[in-house]
Design a protein around this motif. Structure first.
Motif, PDB file in Angstrom:
ATOM      1  N   LYS A 144       0.843  -1.188   0.000  1.00  0.00           N
ATOM      2  CA  LYS A 144       0.000   0.000   0.000  1.00  0.00           C
ATOM      3  C   LYS A 144       0.887   1.250   0.000  1.00  0.00           C
ATOM      4  O   LYS A 144       2.003   1.237   0.533  1.00  0.00           O
ATOM      5  CB  LYS A 144      -0.920   0.025   1.222  1.00  0.00           C
ATOM      6  CG  LYS A 144      -1.857  -1.167   1.352  1.00  0.00           C
ATOM      7  CD  LYS A 144      -2.909  -1.162   0.253  1.00  0.00           C
ATOM      8  CE  LYS A 144      -3.882  -2.323   0.422  1.00  0.00           C
ATOM      9  NZ  LYS A 144      -4.935  -2.348  -0.613  1.00  0.00           N
ATOM     10  N   THR A 145       0.357   2.336  -0.604  1.00  0.00           N
ATOM     11  CA  THR A 145       1.100   3.610  -0.624  1.00  0.00           C
ATOM     12  C   THR A 145       0.185   4.736  -0.183  1.00  0.00           C
ATOM     13  O   THR A 145      -1.034   4.712  -0.416  1.00  0.00           O
ATOM     14  CB  THR A 145       1.641   3.925  -2.039  1.00  0.00           C
ATOM     15  OG1 THR A 145       0.550   3.979  -2.961  1.00  0.00           O
ATOM     16  CG2 THR A 145       2.665   2.894  -2.472  1.00  0.00           C
ATOM     17  N   LEU A 146       0.778   5.748   0.428  1.00  0.00           N
ATOM     18  CA  LEU A 146       0.077   6.968   0.841  1.00  0.00           C
ATOM     19  C   LEU A 146       0.959   8.173   0.516  1.00  0.00           C
ATOM     20  O   LEU A 146       2.190   8.077   0.484  1.00  0.00           O
ATOM     21  CB  LEU A 146      -0.209   6.936   2.344  1.00  0.00           C
ATOM     22  CG  LEU A 146      -1.237   5.935   2.873  1.00  0.00           C
ATOM     23  CD1 LEU A 146      -1.290   6.014   4.406  1.00  0.00           C
ATOM     24  CD2 LEU A 146      -2.614   6.184   2.271  1.00  0.00           C
ATOM     25  N   LYS A 147       0.299   9.311   0.313  1.00  0.00           N
ATOM     26  CA  LYS A 147       1.058  10.553   0.154  1.00  0.00           C
ATOM     27  C   LYS A 147       1.599  10.993   1.500  1.00  0.00           C
ATOM     28  O   LYS A 147       0.927  10.875   2.523  1.00  0.00           O
ATOM     29  CB  LYS A 147       0.168  11.649  -0.435  1.00  0.00           C
ATOM     30  CG  LYS A 147      -0.203  11.418  -1.894  1.00  0.00           C
ATOM     31  CD  LYS A 147      -1.007  12.591  -2.421  1.00  0.00           C
ATOM     32  CE  LYS A 147      -1.364  12.392  -3.895  1.00  0.00           C
ATOM     33  NZ  LYS A 147      -2.151  13.528  -4.414  1.00  0.00           N
ATOM     34  N   VAL A 148       2.798  11.519   1.454  1.00  0.00           N
ATOM     35  CA  VAL A 148       3.427  11.961   2.695  1.00  0.00           C
ATOM     36  C   VAL A 148       2.799  13.281   3.127  1.00  0.00           C
ATOM     37  O   VAL A 148       2.649  14.210   2.320  1.00  0.00           O
ATOM     38  CB  VAL A 148       4.949  12.119   2.522  1.00  0.00           C
ATOM     39  CG1 VAL A 148       5.563  12.735   3.769  1.00  0.00           C
ATOM     40  CG2 VAL A 148       5.581  10.788   2.212  1.00  0.00           C
ATOM     41  N   SER A 149       2.452  13.361   4.369  1.00  0.00           N
ATOM     42  CA  SER A 149       1.903  14.588   4.939  1.00  0.00           C
ATOM     43  C   SER A 149       2.995  15.321   5.713  1.00  0.00           C
ATOM     44  O   SER A 149       3.792  14.702   6.426  1.00  0.00           O
ATOM     45  CB  SER A 149       0.732  14.255   5.874  1.00  0.00           C
ATOM     46  OG  SER A 149       0.303  15.421   6.544  1.00  0.00           O
ATOM     47  N   LYS A 150       3.010  16.659   5.564  1.00  0.00           N
ATOM     48  CA  LYS A 150       4.020  17.462   6.274  1.00  0.00           C
ATOM     49  C   LYS A 150       3.847  17.369   7.791  1.00  0.00           C
ATOM     50  O   LYS A 150       4.819  17.535   8.538  1.00  0.00           O
ATOM     51  CB  LYS A 150       3.922  18.911   5.829  1.00  0.00           C
ATOM     52  CG  LYS A 150       4.269  19.130   4.366  1.00  0.00           C
ATOM     53  CD  LYS A 150       4.129  20.609   4.019  1.00  0.00           C
ATOM     54  CE  LYS A 150       4.445  20.853   2.551  1.00  0.00           C
ATOM     55  NZ  LYS A 150       4.291  22.281   2.189  1.00  0.00           N
TER      56      LYS A 150
END
Length: 202
Positions: A144-150
């Motif tokens: 699974k992949t997710l966008k990195v959050s600041k």
């Protein structure tokens, strides 16, 4: 003694109509012929030859200088053939721009793989996400992949066995990867990457 004949002319006497002779009164010496200046004539002749040679040398030298000047002043003639452009030649096709690659750290990847049979409580239990969200995963293998959050403080993945099995798990972000392993029973495989103050992951 002989007698003098009055009709014979005596030596030294002048007859009427004759020029006075040497020794007689009124005698004048004949004019001397002019002397020949042989040496002077030789020098004059030699001088004339030198003058003629100088004149000839100047004439010849002047002609050669004019020729050389004319050669220098003449424009240079190019013998090379002008380049001929090909009318049919088409401009080379520009290479297509490559799509911008995603920078490392833009996404976070979660993985779980291995042997995880279902037990009395069902199949393996898997969760992944950050400190602000948890998402339930299913089965093995799983990616699974997710966008990195600041604002994310960490990213983690966990997988719990249901009575037996042998599994591995990992989380990757920003070029960093953390892995873990679990075997048998109800053991849990857990891997986590934490965000640093300077934006790095460890």
């Amino acid at each position: 003694m002989s007698q003098h004949d009055p009709n014979q002319p005596q030596w030294g006497s002048q007859q009427p109509g004759q020029q006075p002779q040497w020794g007689q009164p009124g005698y004048q010496a004949p004019p001397q012929p002019p002397k020949k200046h042989t040496v002077r004539n030789v020098f004059i002749g030699i001088g004339g030859v030198f003058v003629a040679l100088i004149v000839v040398g100047v004439a010849v030298g002047g002609g050669s200088d004019k020729k050389s000047d004319t050669a220098k002043d003449a424009p240079a003639v190019s013998t090379s053939k002008p380049a001929v452009e090909k009318a049919d030649e088409t401009p080379a096709a520009k290479p297509k721009a490559k799509p911008a690659e995603k920078k490392k750290g833009d996404v976070v990847t979660f993985k779980v793989w291995g042997n995880a049979p279902a037990g009395a409580l069902g199949p393996i239990q898997t969760t992944y996400g950050s400190d602000s969200e948890n998402i339930e995963g299913k089965g093995v293998p799983m990616t699974k992949t997710l966008k990195v959050s600041k604002d994310a403080m960490y990213y983690s993945v966990t997988a719990q066995l249901q009575g037996s099995g042998d599994i591995h798990c990992s989380v990757s972000v920003g070029g960093k990867t953390k892995t873990a392993h679990a075997q048998g029973g109800y053991n849990i495989c857990s891997a986590q990457l934490s965000g640093g103050l300077l934006g790095g992951w460890s």
